[in-house]
Write an enzyme that holds these catalytic residues in place. Structure first.
Site, PDB file in Angstrom:
ATOM      1  N   SER A  79       0.839  -1.208   0.000  1.00  8.07           N
ATOM      2  CA  SER A  79       0.000   0.000   0.000  1.00  8.07           C
ATOM      3  C   SER A  79       0.869   1.251   0.000  1.00  8.07           C
ATOM      4  CB  SER A  79      -0.916   0.012   1.230  1.00  8.07           C
ATOM      5  OG  SER A  79      -0.155  -0.194   2.411  1.00  8.07           O
ATOM      6  N   ASP A  91       5.346  -7.127   2.311  1.00  9.19           N
ATOM      7  CA  ASP A  91       4.602  -7.689   1.178  1.00  9.19           C
ATOM      8  C   ASP A  91       5.524  -8.107   0.048  1.00  9.19           C
ATOM      9  OD1 ASP A  91       1.867  -7.804   1.684  1.00  9.19           O
ATOM     10  OD2 ASP A  91       1.596  -5.662   1.294  1.00  9.19           O
ATOM     11  N   LYS A  95       4.306 -11.559   3.224  1.00  4.32           N
ATOM     12  CA  LYS A  95       2.879 -11.757   2.943  1.00  4.32           C
ATOM     13  C   LYS A  95       2.691 -11.770   1.433  1.00  4.32           C
ATOM     14  CE  LYS A  95      -0.266  -8.261   3.656  1.00  4.32           C
ATOM     15  NZ  LYS A  95      -0.783  -8.026   2.291  1.00  4.32           N
ATOM     16  N   GLU A 142      -0.617 -12.397  -1.699  1.00  2.52           N
ATOM     17  CA  GLU A 142      -2.065 -12.438  -1.898  1.00  2.52           C
ATOM     18  C   GLU A 142      -2.490 -13.704  -2.644  1.00  2.52           C
ATOM     19  OE1 GLU A 142      -3.260  -8.822  -3.852  1.00  2.52           O
ATOM     20  OE2 GLU A 142      -2.298  -7.571  -2.333  1.00  2.52           O
ATOM     21  N   GLU A 189      -9.203  -9.136   3.816  1.00  2.00           N
ATOM     22  CA  GLU A 189      -9.511  -7.767   3.374  1.00  2.00           C
ATOM     23  C   GLU A 189     -10.873  -7.721   2.701  1.00  2.00           C
ATOM     24  OE1 GLU A 189      -6.371  -5.672   1.394  1.00  2.00           O
ATOM     25  OE2 GLU A 189      -7.682  -3.953   0.974  1.00  2.00           O
TER      26      GLU A 189
END
Ligand code: KIV
Length: 261
Positions: A48, A86, A114, A116, A183
């Site tokens: 982000s 991330d 991390k 996704e 999320e």
């Protein structure tokens, strides 16, 4: 929790004791140090940062070099918190690439990574955990897929999505993930996932029943005022305070005390 360094096992133990986990993003030295001084046990150098620091429209533009740069800065704070980072877009297409990039983030100072996705990245998750690198999953709305998805929308409202989320969460836990970010997951489904797995879920826009909550720190503090997600309850309007302070200082420079124009 003690004053010792936070580990993945500590976070799992927090869930077992029914203690909620607070987590925030941190992209540089001062913010990492400040949040750590507040006792936040899990800090994330999230991609982000692409939006709230680098000015990109979404996270798909963030490069590996940019992530490494920010992880190094955050790690210099030597936080007691567990510092996760991330894996950026397209850096974990294969198990080999996933491990190579995860090792680069670890070399930069990350203590966990991390990525996704669910069952579609299971080989990568197994390779990362097999290499001894603690792993956090990320399910629900996947920001790195925002272009294919055409926007940010809540997941789990349809029965097929609910079933897929539950299966993905179980598969990630079985593959060795020590936590999963949820999320924009429908709150009832986020609760069902949280109750159904032993590792902590960390929610963002997914209701109150996750094992922890994470926010983008800029959203919480109001340092990126041009867009704030609907689910965020801002605790500070820092941008307004900054504007007031800078305007006051600028006026004092331009019109020194005792002088009038
Ligand atoms: O990139 C990020 O900051 C994240 C959190 C918001 C979960 O993935």
């Amino acid at each position: 929790m003690t004053s010792d360094k936070v580990t993945p096992s500590d976070l799992r133990a927090s869930k077992a004791r029914g203690e909620r986990i607070a987590s925030l993003t941190a992209y540089d030295y001062p913010m990492t140090r400040l949040l750590d001084e507040c006792g936040v046990p899990l800090l994330l150098v999230g991609d982000s940062l692409g939006m709230v620091v680098l000015g990109y429209p979404d996270t798909t533009h963030v490069t590996m070099a940019e992530m490494e740069h920010h992880v190094r800065a955050a790690a210099r704070a030597r936080p007691r918190a567990l510092l996760a980072a991330d894996l950026p877009y397209h850096s974990y297409e294969t198990p080999e690439a996933a491990v190579a990039h995860a090792l680069r983030l670890v070399a930069a100072g990350a203590e966990a990574v991390k990525a996704e996705g669910g069952r579609e990245i299971l080989a990568q998750v197994r390779a990362i955990t097999g290499a001894g690198i603690p792993f956090i999953g990320h399910l629900g709305m996947l920001p790195q897929h925002v272009l294919e998805e055409g926007g940010y929308r809540i997941k789990g409202r349809k029965e097929a999505e609910r079933e897929a989320l539950l299966a993905d969460a179980r598969a990630l836990a079985d593959a060795g993930a020590f936590a999963i970010v949820l999320e924009l997951v429908a709150p009832a489904v986020a609760r069902e996932i949280s109750e159904g797995i032993a590792i902590p879920t960390i929610g963002i826009g997914s209701g109150p029943d996750c094992d922890g909550q994470i926010l983008v720190t800029h959203d919480l503090l109001g340092t990126f005022p041009w867009f704030t997600p609907k689910f965020v309850k801002r605790e500070l309007n820092a941008s307004e305070q900054m504007r007031t302070a800078v305007t006051r200082w600028k006026q004092a420079v331009e019109v020194p005390a005792g002088k009038t124009l």
